[in-house]
Scaffold this active site. Structure first.
Site, PDB file in Angstrom:
ATOM      1  N   GLY A 216       0.811  -1.210   0.000  1.00 12.67           N
ATOM      2  CA  GLY A 216       0.000   0.000   0.000  1.00 12.67           C
ATOM      3  C   GLY A 216       0.841   1.254   0.000  1.00 12.67           C
ATOM      4  N   GLY A 220       0.946   4.521   5.019  1.00 10.64           N
ATOM      5  CA  GLY A 220       0.397   3.366   5.713  1.00 10.64           C
ATOM      6  C   GLY A 220       1.462   2.380   6.130  1.00 10.64           C
ATOM      7  CD  GLU A 240       4.595  -3.103  -3.312  1.00  8.46           C
ATOM      8  OE1 GLU A 240       4.485  -1.858  -3.361  1.00  8.46           O
ATOM      9  OE2 GLU A 240       3.804  -3.878  -3.857  1.00  8.46           O
ATOM     10  CB  CYS A 276       3.006  -0.622  -6.490  1.00  9.26           C
ATOM     11  SG  CYS A 276       3.100  -2.379  -6.894  1.00  9.26           S
TER      12      CYS A 276
END
Length: 499
Positions: A216, A220, A240, A276
């Protein structure tokens, strides 16, 4: 009582809700996972493979229903989501096969000699793991995605925190897979699902949790990392988080700018830019016409991005404004789709001398946003790469027999976990060689990967046994090698005999 509310991103309408897990329920579920830890850890890899295979089969058998629910909650499209269900199932099978192959155990035996005692070493499971599902991949990186599948394959029960962007998808996926695994003989505590922001905090702080896996945002992931480091017993957090993934075009590759422009636009707008591994910053030689070519490619593709949540849509708007404040200008943008949580796809350009440390231009804008920078000298581009945060991936566009290829590679590989030559980073194959990680702050543990065979390494630790009789050794170290794993005995590698 609070709940995760399910929305339709195309319209913003409320679909349904799932009530948050209470503190008492969290305690019960974590206790159940802890009670199952010994059984899961002591089960042979072949047994765990049977459990995971049953779950994978159930995913595929219910793919139509799951993709329909997920499309309702994410607007990612039935076709993509149907394929993602199959991908998640194949990931489960892959990690199970990695466990059976046995290399991850790193089994080593040193027989006793006249001067040294008998020593044997193998990796053992950590115990219950907390997994935080991702928003952008409701199957492949969520409830029974890479983190959960690799943790179970390594012998760890899992307590999964559902992402609030798709609570119904998470709930139904868990019901289907957990029931199938239980029917195949897995203990009830092999997996549990919880909902709620405060629940996630409680999971990380729970003394029975031995590791945390997260996919995320940087905010976070760092929050969970700090929580884990504040515990009385600190546990690893494998977060990650991702950052801006760079693309460097060498002078020799600049002649093919039209094809590169098309690829860049398709990559940074794929999935509405919510990958991502999305390339966010492209460095091109001045005179190549990169900015104009990419702007034309964006106008031609004309995507209409719909974001997963209202928060992500708002962050795109905010991020573009911040990039402009940092000195970038809009080179092209598409109009947002009407209604719901739509967003424009935006291309910005910026002068190379603005790529300085702490500049917003060197930070990720999660969504369909890309920045192009034209440089006068390749060293300018490489110095900008040096100032980047650690990233998950980078692309290098080179020409045939390119004299700059080696120097660009040597600079870029310091900053990322995966280097792609003449290709694009979006899309991560689950294979033996894959690395989906990178230097801090792309991940909280740069030596690990969340995708690929080495993903199991996160959920085990080495233990050495000195002077133990054979019957007390773990199965990978016993004389008869009942799990059939490869081992190094007296320095000689012995192949396994997989069941």
């Amino acid at each position: 009582m609070t709940a995760d509310v399910s929305y339709d991103p195309r319209s913003g309408a409320t679909a349904a809700s799932v009530v948050h897990t209470t503190p008492a329920e969290v305690e019960q579920l974590v206790a159940r996972a802890a009670a199952a830890a010994a059984l899961v850890g002591q089960a042979s890899p072949a047994t765990r493979r049977a459990w995971l295979a049953a779950g994978a089969d159930a995913l595929v058998d219910n793919r139509e229903e799951l993709a329909r629910i997920a499309d309702w909650e994410t607007a990612l499209g039935w076709t993509r989501l149907d394929g993602e269900v199959v991908r998640a199932a194949n990931q489960m099978r892959f990690y199970a096969d990695v466990a059976v192959e046995g290399t991850y155990l790193r089994a080593v035996i040193d027989p006793a000699t006249a001067t040294t005692p008998f020593l044997a070493r193998t990796n053992v499971p950590l115990g219950p793991v907390a997994v935080f599902g991702a928003s952008n991949f409701p199957f492949a990186f969520s409830v029974f995605g890479n983190d959960t599948a690799s943790a179970i394959a390594a012998g760890c029960p899992v307590v999964i925190k559902a992402h609030p962007a798709h609570p119904l998808t998470s709930q139904r996926t868990f019901e289907i897979v957990h029931a199938a695994m239980q029917a195949a003989g897995a203990p009830d505590g092999i997996a549990a699902l919880v909902f709620g922001y405060e629940t996630g905090t409680a999971l990380v702080q729970h003394p029975a949790i031995t590791a945390v896996a997260f996919t995320g945002s940087q905010a976070g992931g760092l929050s969970l990392w700090k929580l884990a480091n504040q515990r009385e017993v600190v546990v690893p957090v494998y977060a990650e988080m991702g950052t801006v993934n760079p693309v460097v075009i060498t002078p020799a590759a600049g002649h093919d700018i039209t094809a590169i422009a098309d690829g860049f636009v398709q990559s940074f707008t794929m999935g509405s830019g919510q990958f991502c591994t999305k390339p966010g910053l492209l460095l091109a030689p001045r005179g190549s016409g990169a900015t104009a070519a990419i702007a034309a490619a964006l106008d031609s593709l004309a995507p209409e991005p719909v974001m997963l949540t209202s928060g992500i849509a708002a962050s795109v708007t905010r991020g573009v404004a911040e990039l402009q404040s940092a000195g970038a200008t809009i080179a092209a943008q598409t109009p947002p789709a009407p209604g719901g949580w739509s967003s424009p796809a935006v291309l910005l350009s910026a002068p190379v001398d603005l790529l300085q440390r702490e500049s917003r231009l060197l930070e990720e804008c999660f969504g369909p946003v890309g920045v192009v920078v034209e440089y006068d000298d390749l060293d300018e581009a490489l110095e900008a790469v040096d100032r980047l945060q650690g990233a998950l991936a980078a692309s290098i566009m080179i020409g045939e027999d390119d004299p700059d290829a080696a120097s660009v590679l040597s600079r870029v590989e310091r900053k990322v976990g995966r280097v792609i030559v003449n290709g694009w980073p979006t899309g991560v194959a689950f294979t033996w060689a894959q690395v989906h990680g990178g230097p801090w702050p792309a991940t909280s543990s740069p030596a690990t990967t969340s995708v690929g065979a080495a993903a199991l390494d996160r959920f085990v630790r080495p233990v050495a046994y000195q002077g133990l009789p054979d019957q007390l050794l773990p199965p990978p170290l016993r004389a008869d090698n009942p799990w059939g794993v490869p081992r190094r005995v007296a320095g000689v590698l012995q192949p396994g005999a997989q069941p």
